[in-house]
Design an enzyme around this catalytic site. Structure first.
Site, PDB file in Angstrom:
ATOM      1  N   LYS A 186       0.732  -1.143  -0.097  1.00 43.96           N
ATOM      2  CA  LYS A 186      -0.127   0.059  -0.056  1.00 43.96           C
ATOM      3  C   LYS A 186       0.830   1.353  -0.069  1.00 43.96           C
ATOM      4  O   LYS A 186       2.035   1.286   0.059  1.00 43.96           O
ATOM      5  CB  LYS A 186      -0.884   0.003   1.089  1.00 43.96           C
ATOM      6  CG  LYS A 186      -1.854  -1.163   1.223  1.00 43.96           C
ATOM      7  CD  LYS A 186      -2.842  -0.937  -0.029  1.00 43.96           C
ATOM      8  CE  LYS A 186      -4.008  -1.981  -0.178  1.00 43.96           C
ATOM      9  NZ  LYS A 186      -3.754  -3.220  -0.378  1.00 43.96           N
TER      10      LYS A 186
HETATM   11  C1  LIG Z   1      -9.950  -2.458  -1.413  1.00 42.91           C
HETATM   12  C2  LIG Z   1      -9.393  -3.313  -0.448  1.00 42.91           C
HETATM   13  N1  LIG Z   1     -10.179  -3.207   0.970  1.00 42.91           N
HETATM   14  C3  LIG Z   1      -9.536  -4.170   1.696  1.00 42.91           C
HETATM   15  C4  LIG Z   1      -8.110  -4.571   1.767  1.00 42.91           C
HETATM   16  C5  LIG Z   1      -7.493  -5.270   2.897  1.00 42.91           C
HETATM   17  O1  LIG Z   1      -6.416  -4.825   3.338  1.00 42.91           O
HETATM   18  P1  LIG Z   1      -5.540  -5.953   4.198  1.00 42.91           P
HETATM   19  O2  LIG Z   1      -4.625  -6.415   2.929  1.00 42.91           O
HETATM   20  O3  LIG Z   1      -4.544  -4.826   4.862  1.00 42.91           O
HETATM   21  O4  LIG Z   1      -6.098  -6.807   4.969  1.00 42.91           O
HETATM   22  C6  LIG Z   1      -7.481  -4.252   0.605  1.00 42.91           C
HETATM   23  C7  LIG Z   1      -6.053  -4.999   0.298  1.00 42.91           C
HETATM   24  O5  LIG Z   1      -5.538  -5.079  -0.865  1.00 42.91           O
HETATM   25  C8  LIG Z   1      -7.992  -3.577  -0.521  1.00 42.91           C
HETATM   26  O6  LIG Z   1      -7.399  -3.402  -1.732  1.00 42.91           O
END
Ligand SMILES: Cc1ncc(COP(=O)(O)O)c(C=O)c1O
Length: 405
Positions: A186
């Site tokens: 990210k």
């Molecule tokens: C649009 C979206 N929502 C939620 C998440 C979830 O994040 P995490 O990987 O930190 O659990 C991601 C992760 O890629 C995402 O792209």
């Protein structure tokens, strides 16, 4: 969208601060931690940078969505309207609280089509969850209007769009709550981590407790805390928060570089009139983590993707239409509601119903879309070279009379 590309002495220093005290947990141990509260510091920095009243850090973006949904009181029987193009975490979180993910079509913004949202409203709809995909935003004016008309909850999944804004407001701060992910790929990373942001005190208090087994955090003795409700352990560690603290200080630099590199690549690709670009509701607010472009037809786009692959140029260019993580077309586990534990039969039937609807309008967009990830490390020469190679591939396919436009 990788903060990990700018990893250095700042991150090491913040992590070492924590290692020296040996207090790796964010709560308690007030004496031995010698005044170091990295998670709290990062929460304060998020509130300051984003202009929101409250931020609750936790272990992932997925945990952030689950926590936000719970804190907003979304559960059994409630319907959450969300887009067909997102990451699997968005519907995982909805199902985990017992609610129904109601997938609807996206448009050329690559986010919720407000008209599709209107058509999906029922007397069970409780929440609208725009997902600000690939660094840019949904049409927030239209979605906020719908929420106000129907008194719906607005939860922004801004996990992919840290630092992006819409008409001067930071994404993630416009609704009842918003979430970011700080996983490894990210805009800024904690290695793993996430945050719930809100301007509502009630949502913050519930989020804070929910991420730590329902603790009320009213005193210094954890054993004496009350548990006004049942929660889970979605805590972030001080080590992860320390990494994020170093990273957030570099956010402006990341965004400046991303925007510059994005502009240069877009100028190169704009030379071909058959290429069009994602519609951005507020171009000034785009965080520019990706440049998303369209070709006139699915056949042409697939031919370009295949040629990019054949020439070893596909890395960093994402054809989401064929991707197993991001687009409904490949979510067979959702379409069949395959879970390890038994779901209530009514919920299972609704999940299957909403995941197997007709998504022709989304297909028409996604089948023609390629997103090029913008690297912080590219030099001007590298962007020129990369852009020109992609252009050459596109021109080759366009000049091939057999591929239809
Ligand atoms: C649009 C979206 N929502 C939620 C998440 C979830 O994040 P995490 O990987 O930190 O659990 C991601 C992760 O890629 C995402 O792209």
């Amino acid at each position: 969208m990788p903060g990990y590309e700018f990893w250095g002495a700042e991150e090491r220093k913040e992590v070492n601060d924590v290692l020296e005290t040996g207090i790796l947990m964010r709560y308690g141990f007030d004496g031995p931690r010698k005044g170091l509260w990295k998670a709290k510091e990062l929460e304060e920095a998020i509130c300051k940078n984003f202009g929101c009243k409250y931020a609750q850090l936790l272990s992932s973006g997925t945990a952030a969505l689950t926590t936000a949904l719970s804190a907003l009181g979304i559960g059994y029987g409630d319907e959450v309207i969300m887009p067909s193009f997102t990451f699997v975490a968005s519907f995982e979180a909805v199902i985990s609280v017992g609610a129904v993910p109601v997938m609807v079509d996206i448009d050329d913004t690559l986010t919720l089509n407000p008209e599709a949202v209107r058509k999906a409203i029922t007397n069970k709809t409780k929440c609208i969850m725009p997902v600000h995909m690939c660094g840019s935003m949904a049409d927030m004016d239209a979605l906020i209007t719908i929420c106000k008309e129907h008194a719906f909850i607005l939860l922004e999944d801004a996990c992919q769009s840290f630092g992006a804004s819409y008409k001067g407001k930071m994404l993630g701060t416009m609704g009842d709550a918003g979430t970011f992910s700080f996983d490894f790929v990210k805009t800024i990373t904690c290695a793993e981590g996430g945050v719930v942001m809100t301007n509502r005190e009630d949502v913050f208090i519930k989020s804070e407790g929910y991420t730590d087994h329902g603790h009320d955090h009213k005193g210094a003795d954890r054993g004496a805390d009350l548990h006004p409700f049942i929660g889970y352990n979605f805590r972030i560690s001080e080590l992860h928060a320390a990494v994020g603290l170093a990273q957030i200080k570099k956010l402006d630099t990341f965004l400046t570089i991303q925007k510059r590199n994005h502009r240069q690549l877009k100028t190169i690709l704009s030379q071909v009139p058959e290429i069009s670009f994602r519609r951005i509701p507020d171009p000034a607010g785009d965080s520019c983590t990706f440049l998303s472009w369209f070709l006139p037809s699915e056949e042409m786009t697939k031919a370009v993707v295949n040629e990019l692959r054949a020439q070893g140029l596909l890395t960093g260019n994402f054809y989401w239409y064929d991707n197993n993580w991001h687009y409904i077309r490949k979510w067979d586990h959702l379409k069949n509601a395959v879970t390890l534990n038994a779901l209530h039969p009514e919920l299972k039937a609704k999940i299957i119903h909403h995941a197997t609807k007709d998504f022709a309008a989304s297909d028409a967009v996604m089948s023609r879309c390629v997103s090029t990830a913008i690297s912080l490390l590219w030099s001007e020469e590298q962007i020129k070279e990369k852009g020109e190679k992609i252009l050459a591939v596109i021109k080759k396919i366009l000049s091939n009379g057999k591929v239809t436009a």
